[in-house]
Design a protein around this motif. Structure first.
Motif, PDB file in Angstrom:
ATOM      1  N   ASP A 181       0.628  -1.120   0.338  1.00  0.00           N
ATOM      2  CA  ASP A 181       0.477  -0.001   0.159  1.00  0.00           C
ATOM      3  C   ASP A 181       0.525   1.364   0.225  1.00  0.00           C
ATOM      4  O   ASP A 181       0.452   2.188  -0.258  1.00  0.00           O
ATOM      5  N   VAL A 204      -9.426  10.368  -1.162  1.00  0.00           N
ATOM      6  CA  VAL A 204      -9.125   9.655   0.548  1.00  0.00           C
ATOM      7  C   VAL A 204      -9.024  10.757   1.590  1.00  0.00           C
ATOM      8  O   VAL A 204      -9.205   9.953   2.880  1.00  0.00           O
ATOM      9  N   ASP A 257      -4.756   6.124  11.382  1.00  0.00           N
ATOM     10  CA  ASP A 257      -5.816   7.102  10.711  1.00  0.00           C
ATOM     11  C   ASP A 257      -5.111   7.248   8.812  1.00  0.00           C
ATOM     12  O   ASP A 257      -6.053   5.448   8.161  1.00  0.00           O
ATOM     13  N   ALA A 285      -4.667   3.103   7.467  1.00  0.00           N
ATOM     14  CA  ALA A 285      -6.378   2.356   6.757  1.00  0.00           C
ATOM     15  C   ALA A 285      -6.236   3.489   5.271  1.00  0.00           C
ATOM     16  O   ALA A 285      -7.245   2.290   4.941  1.00  0.00           O
ATOM     17  N   ARG A 286      -6.344   5.192   5.128  1.00  0.00           N
ATOM     18  CA  ARG A 286      -7.072   5.060   4.039  1.00  0.00           C
ATOM     19  C   ARG A 286      -5.891   4.934   2.780  1.00  0.00           C
ATOM     20  O   ARG A 286      -7.347   4.545   1.386  1.00  0.00           O
ATOM     21  N   ALA A 323      -4.818   1.932   3.014  1.00  0.00           N
ATOM     22  CA  ALA A 323      -5.433   0.444   2.362  1.00  0.00           C
ATOM     23  C   ALA A 323      -6.821   0.677   1.834  1.00  0.00           C
ATOM     24  O   ALA A 323      -7.330   0.029   0.844  1.00  0.00           O
ATOM     25  N   ARG A 324      -7.976   2.055   2.120  1.00  0.00           N
ATOM     26  CA  ARG A 324      -8.865   1.729   1.083  1.00  0.00           C
ATOM     27  C   ARG A 324      -8.340   2.144  -0.134  1.00  0.00           C
ATOM     28  O   ARG A 324      -9.546   2.161  -1.148  1.00  0.00           O
ATOM     29  N   LEU A 325      -7.491   2.967  -1.176  1.00  0.00           N
ATOM     30  CA  LEU A 325      -7.249   3.415  -1.751  1.00  0.00           C
ATOM     31  C   LEU A 325      -7.121   2.458  -2.461  1.00  0.00           C
ATOM     32  O   LEU A 325      -7.179   2.408  -3.563  1.00  0.00           O
ATOM     33  N   SER A 326      -5.839   1.466  -1.867  1.00  0.00           N
ATOM     34  CA  SER A 326      -5.659   0.530  -2.624  1.00  0.00           C
ATOM     35  C   SER A 326      -6.811  -0.639  -3.123  1.00  0.00           C
ATOM     36  O   SER A 326      -6.694  -1.363  -3.446  1.00  0.00           O
ATOM     37  N   ALA A 327      -7.466  -0.495  -1.791  1.00  0.00           N
ATOM     38  CA  ALA A 327      -9.398  -1.762  -2.822  1.00  0.00           C
ATOM     39  C   ALA A 327     -10.125  -0.994  -3.405  1.00  0.00           C
ATOM     40  O   ALA A 327     -10.799  -1.663  -3.363  1.00  0.00           O
TER      41      ALA A 327
END
Length: 275
Positions: A119, A234, A264, A267-268, A270-274
């Motif tokens: 990530d 994000v 945080d 986590a952001r 990771a959301r960008l990768s997902a």
């Protein structure tokens, strides 16, 4: 206009001489000075060199000062460590940089290392800051890297010309200045190289902010630290900025942005990768 290390050294010394407070060096100040800072003869006297020799340095004459002379002038002009290293390189006291590599010369294992960073956005730059490899996380972080023409895929170019990057950087005014001063410190002895000449000419034409910053002759060294980004997907990301030299490819630099585990920002990312 093409500049050689000699002419860049001359311009840099002139710029820094004007910034020195004579009274701080015990130089008597009487009457009205036409220009700020030290006079040439004062720099020469304090550095232990002849006035003529120092004048030749500031005129960009074809002379080679000894390292001792460069060190003495650096002390007189109160140069920072980064500035001192910069003038040493300009005077020829550093190893010559390898030839600028193209994308095809990036080792396969360097790409595998990029991909293994998961990530964490990461990319590889040359000594002239051309971006020659990156991972999927960086392509999500800065989508323009995959679509930009090869000639425009340069870190300094995108910082000063790409509106997306301008919004991405948390404090563009400060961050762009930081990039510029670090770039100058790295390429100062290679300002005559064709790729550097071309990049600088295009930036001078494209960006008034770049022109003003470049005219200052400021230099600085890189240091790993936390940077703030504002990503359109994000939001705010607080990432540590690292730059590493590949031991078997010293002409390449690996740049990585990492988030603190459990934060945080992690986590952001990771959301960008997902997606």
């Amino acid at each position: 206009m093409e500049r050689s290390p000699r002419t860049e050294l001359a311009a840099f010394l002139r710029s820094r001489r004007r910034q020195v407070d004579p009274s701080g060096l015990g130089v008597p100040v009487s009457g009205q000075r036409r220009t700020p800072g030290l006079r040439r003869e004062e720099v020469a006297l304090l550095s232990g060199v002849s006035h003529t020799w120092y004048t030749w340095l500031e005129q960009g004459r074809d002379i080679r000062p000894s390292r001792q002379v460069v060190d003495a002038v650096a002390r007189t002009l109160q140069l920072s460590p980064a500035e001192h290293q910069y003038v040493l390189r300009l005077a020829g006291y550093a190893a010559a940089a390898p030839a600028e590599p193209g994308r095809a010369q990036v080792p396969a294992h360097a790409q595998r290392l990029l991909d293994a960073l998961g990530d964490s956005p990461a990319y590889v730059i040359t000594r002239s800051w051309s971006i020659v490899a990156w991972n999927a996380a960086y392509a999500r972080f800065y989508p323009g890297v995959a679509t930009a023409p090869a000639a425009d895929r340069n870190l300094l170019w995108v910082v000063f010309t790409d509106p997306y990057v301008r919004e991405l950087l948390g404090d563009w005014t400060t961050d762009s200045r930081r990039f510029l001063t670090q770039f100058r410190a790295e390429v100062g002895a290679r300002l005559h190289d064709a790729d550097v000449v071309d990049l600088l000419a295009r930036l001078q034409q494209a960006s008034a902010h770049f022109r003003a910053g470049w005219a200052s002759h400021d230099v600085d060294s890189f240091s790993s630290s936390e940077r703030r980004f504002e990503h359109p997907a994000v939001g705010t990301l607080l990432l540590e900025h690292h730059q590493l030299t590949l031991a078997d490819s010293p002409d390449l630099q690996l740049v990585v942005y990492t988030a603190t585990a459990g934060s945080d920002s992690a986590a952001r990312l990771a959301r960008l990768s997902a997606g």
